[in-house]
Design a protein around this motif. Structure first.
Motif, short mmCIF file in Angstrom:
data_model
loop_
_atom_site.label_atom_id
_atom_site.label_comp_id
_atom_site.label_asym_id
_atom_site.label_seq_id
_atom_site.Cartn_x
_atom_site.Cartn_y
_atom_site.Cartn_z
N ARG A 51 0.83 -1.20 0.00
CA ARG A 51 0.00 0.00 0.00
C ARG A 51 0.87 1.26 0.00
O ARG A 51 0.61 2.22 -0.71
N ARG A 52 1.94 1.25 0.81
CA ARG A 52 2.81 2.43 0.89
C ARG A 52 3.53 2.69 -0.42
O ARG A 52 3.65 3.82 -0.86
N HIS B 233 1.31 4.15 -3.11
CA HIS B 233 1.05 5.56 -2.85
C HIS B 233 2.28 6.42 -3.17
O HIS B 233 2.16 7.56 -3.61
N ALA B 234 3.45 5.87 -2.91
CA ALA B 234 4.69 6.65 -3.04
C ALA B 234 4.98 7.05 -4.48
O ALA B 234 5.41 8.18 -4.72
N ALA C 231 2.57 9.87 -5.63
CA ALA C 231 2.79 11.05 -4.78
C ALA C 231 4.10 11.72 -5.12
O ALA C 231 4.20 12.95 -5.10
#
Length: 59
Positions: free
Chosen positions: A39-40, A43-44, A47
């Motif tokens: 998930r991280r 998103h990274a 972003a």
């Protein structure tokens, strides 16, 4: 910059993986990714490119 590029190439694409000593490869593969890694990381990437919407990498 070259070091960062090489690190990303190895980490994301596996470029140079076969040049690492076997014990290093085994240690890296065995290392835990941490909680919610998938998930991280998902998103990274967007972003990190949000401030550059016209970048070829943003597509």
């Amino acid at each position: 910059m070259a070091l960062v590029t090489a690190g990303v190439g190895l980490d994301v694409l596996g470029i140079g993986y076969d040049t690492l000593p076997p014990e290093t490869r085994e240690a890296v593969v065995a290392a835990p990714l941490g909680p919610n890694f998938k998930r991280r990381i998902l998103h990274a990437f967007p972003a990190g490119l949000a401030h550059r919407p016209r970048s070829p990498s943003a597509t």
